[in-house]
Design an enzyme around this catalytic site. Structure first.
Site, mmCIF file in Angstrom:
data_model
loop_
_atom_site.group_PDB
_atom_site.id
_atom_site.type_symbol
_atom_site.label_atom_id
_atom_site.label_comp_id
_atom_site.label_asym_id
_atom_site.label_seq_id
_atom_site.Cartn_x
_atom_site.Cartn_y
_atom_site.Cartn_z
ATOM 1 C CB SER A 1 -0.953 -0.055 1.197
ATOM 2 O OG SER A 1 -1.984 0.883 1.077
ATOM 3 C CG ASP B 1 -5.788 -2.520 -4.437
ATOM 4 O OD1 ASP B 1 -6.391 -1.652 -3.782
ATOM 5 O OD2 ASP B 1 -4.815 -3.143 -3.979
ATOM 6 C CG HIS C 1 -5.090 -2.865 -0.187
ATOM 7 N ND1 HIS C 1 -4.560 -2.242 -1.303
ATOM 8 C CD2 HIS C 1 -4.557 -2.214 0.887
ATOM 9 C CE1 HIS C 1 -3.762 -1.264 -0.911
ATOM 10 N NE2 HIS C 1 -3.735 -1.231 0.395
#
Length: 553
Positions: A235, A460, A489
């Protein structure tokens, strides 16, 4: 990024001899602690890394209240608050580790982890070994697993913007405004939050940037005794990795970035959040389609439109009369956005939703309502949000015109209503930020960087797919693994042999495929048996352990 405020163009003439002298000189001899003299940050990080290399890390059992069991050990690494003043004020970065489980011959060094955020702590990463996570057995034979709290996070000079108990208090106003008065109220709250950050954490704010966290990462590398960094970032951790690869390409040994932020300068961070709004709606629709497909289990509607209608019914009732007096639309979004984030949330979110539809309001209250007695957890939540805000506001110059914010989000909300206004208010403090805002670094590395492994799912929500494509373009020699028709994710924490084996191969040998790879999706979540799902006494499906998930926004 070189600061030339004091040295001007002469900064570029510093020779290797002079640099070496500065690296070796004791701090007292080099400059007074309160110096105004500023060095290029490139030199500042070299000085700090050399100092950390000499000092190392004093590893000890972790404090009992950190929740990290033996044999995980904890320690500290000193880094400059301001890398232009490497002999000035320092802060302590908390780190932890667990040693590799293989033989001495199998060991390849330390693997350092960042779970994202910004504002996420990586300190639970070594628990992937103590909890015997099957996906990491091979890698843990070769690597010490190392986590850290980035600057401002957790145990690393934590920052704050508001009293934590006030931060978690519920219910909050519905993020979707009904009128201009609602917008004015939200704008006031955002400005007050920005002011609170300045008041409570002002000294830290100018230095809460991704490039500074990347510099901290290099100092941690040196303190670990590692000549080169092995890194796993998820991320926001992918943006941190991209910035590190740009600043220190020759210091990278292995790097995996998973669920990738688009690093383009014009995307950081205002446009990135607008892009999330579109992607979250797409993944919200995916979840609703799955719920509809399993209507025999959940009884929430056999089409997406019917599931959405049930969601709107819930929102409307919670707005008129917050569930338990504390769960309104804002709190509902905070809970339900777990489904677009992670496939592992599909079943428990649907079960809790179904329980409400069947008459069990308490299930939602128990799942969502803040625990005002959990002062430690509330402080951690507030700190995470403070760091998220501080980093994104400091990394880039944000629009200051409310007209632009209003126009952009009003237009997006028409087609992508699930998250748009909630996201806008979360980021609006950056419009009135009372500290320095930087220009994002131009991410990209062509020389000296080994192959970087990029892993991304196509659908995503938090980090749209185009981010992986863009980072791949910018990092010469990188390889992209795409998980097709999937959207969870944090792909490396999922069971998908097509991906898992390539991650292991890369970490153990450094080898990547000759070309980019497309993998079939991991298994779609399976709804429980209808009887179990209908039972109001049935416990919702368990979520995975926190150490297996990237940090949420």
């Amino acid at each position: 990024m070189i600061r030339n405020a004091a040295l001007g163009s002469a900064a570029t003439l510093i020779t290797g001899t002079l640099a070496a002298g500065l690296l070796l000189a004791p701090p007292a001899a080099a400059a007074p602690a309160d110096q105004e003299f500023r060095l290029p940050e490139t030199l500042g990080v070299q000085i700090a890394a050399a100092r950390a290399s000499r000092t190392g890390i004093e590893w000890k059992d972790c404090p009992a209240d950190w929740g990290l069991e033996k044999p995980i050990q904890c320690g500290w690494v000193k880094v400059p608050l301001d890398y232009a003043k490497p002999y000035g004020k320092t802060i302590d970065i908390a780190v932890d580790r667990i040693g590799s489980t293989g033989t001495k011959e199998e060991r390849q060094g330390a693997l350092v982890y960042n779970p994202g955020g910004p504002g996420g702590s990586g300190m639970r990463f070594p628990r992937r070994v103590t909890t015997k996570s099957p996906l990491w057995v091979n890698a843990s034979k070769a690597y010490d697993f190392v986590g850290f709290d980035p600057r401002g996070v957790g145990h690393s000079a934590p920052i704050s913007c508001i009293d934590p108990q006030e931060f978690v208090k519920a219910p909050k106003a519905d993020p979707v405004p009904d009128n201009e008065a609602d917008k004015r109220a939200q704008r006031k709250l955002a400005a007050e939050y920005a002011d609170g950050c300045k008041e409570r954490s002002g000294e830290m704010l100018p230095h809460m940037t991704t490039p500074n966290t990347a510099r901290d990462l290099d100092v941690v590398r040196a303190a670990l005794g590692e000549k080169k960094l092995n890194y796993l970032g998820v991320s926001y951790g992918t943006y941190l990795g991209g910035v590190y690869a740009t600043l220190f390409p020759t210091h990278v040994r292995r790097m995996i970035v998973d669920s990738v932020v688009d690093p383009s300068q014009d995307n950081i961070w205002y446009e990135a959040n607008l892009g999330q709004d579109v992607a979250f709606q797409m993944r919200w629709n995916d979840w609703q389609d799955w719920v509809a497909k399993n209507d025999a289990v959940f009884h929430l509607g056999d089409t997406r439109a019917k599931v959405e209608a049930k969601w709107q019914e819930l929102r409307g009732k919670a707005k008129a009369n917050p569930l338990g007096g504390v769960v309104g639309p804002a709190e509902l979004i905070g809970f339900f956005q777990g489904a677009p984030y992670y496939d592992s949330s599909w079943v428990p979110v649907a079960q809790t939703f179904a329980a409400w539809a069947a008459g069990d309001e308490q299930a939602l209250i128990d799942a969502i309502a803040p625990d005002m007695s959990d002062t430690k957890g509330n402080a951690a939540s507030e700190n995470s949000n403070a760091v998220y805000t501080a980093v994104e506001c400091a990394d880039a110059k944000w629009p200051t015109s409310w007209t632009k914010w209003d126009r952009d989000n009003t237009k997006l909300h028409e087609k992508y209503p699930f998250l748009t206004w909630s996201n806008a208010w979360m980021n609006l403090p950056c419009a009135t930020w009372r500290s320095k805002q930087s220009t994002p670094i131009q991410v990209g590395a062509k020389r000296g960087l080994p192959p970087v492994l990029i892993v991304q799912s196509e659908r995503d929500a938090a980090t749209p797919y185009k981010g992986a494509v863009e980072l791949h373009r910018r990092l010469a020699g990188s390889r992209l693994i795409t998980e097709q028709n999937a959207g969870s994710h944090g792909v490396t924490s999922l069971a998908n042999p097509c991906i898992n084996t390539r991650v292991d191969t890369y970490l153990l040998t450094g080898k990547v495929d000759a070309k980019d790879v497309t993998c079939a999706p991991h298994a779609t979540p399976v709804a429980p048996a209808a009887a179990a799902a209908r039972s109001l006494d049935a416990a919702p499906a368990a979520l995975p352990a926190p150490e297996e998930l990237p940090a949420v926004r």
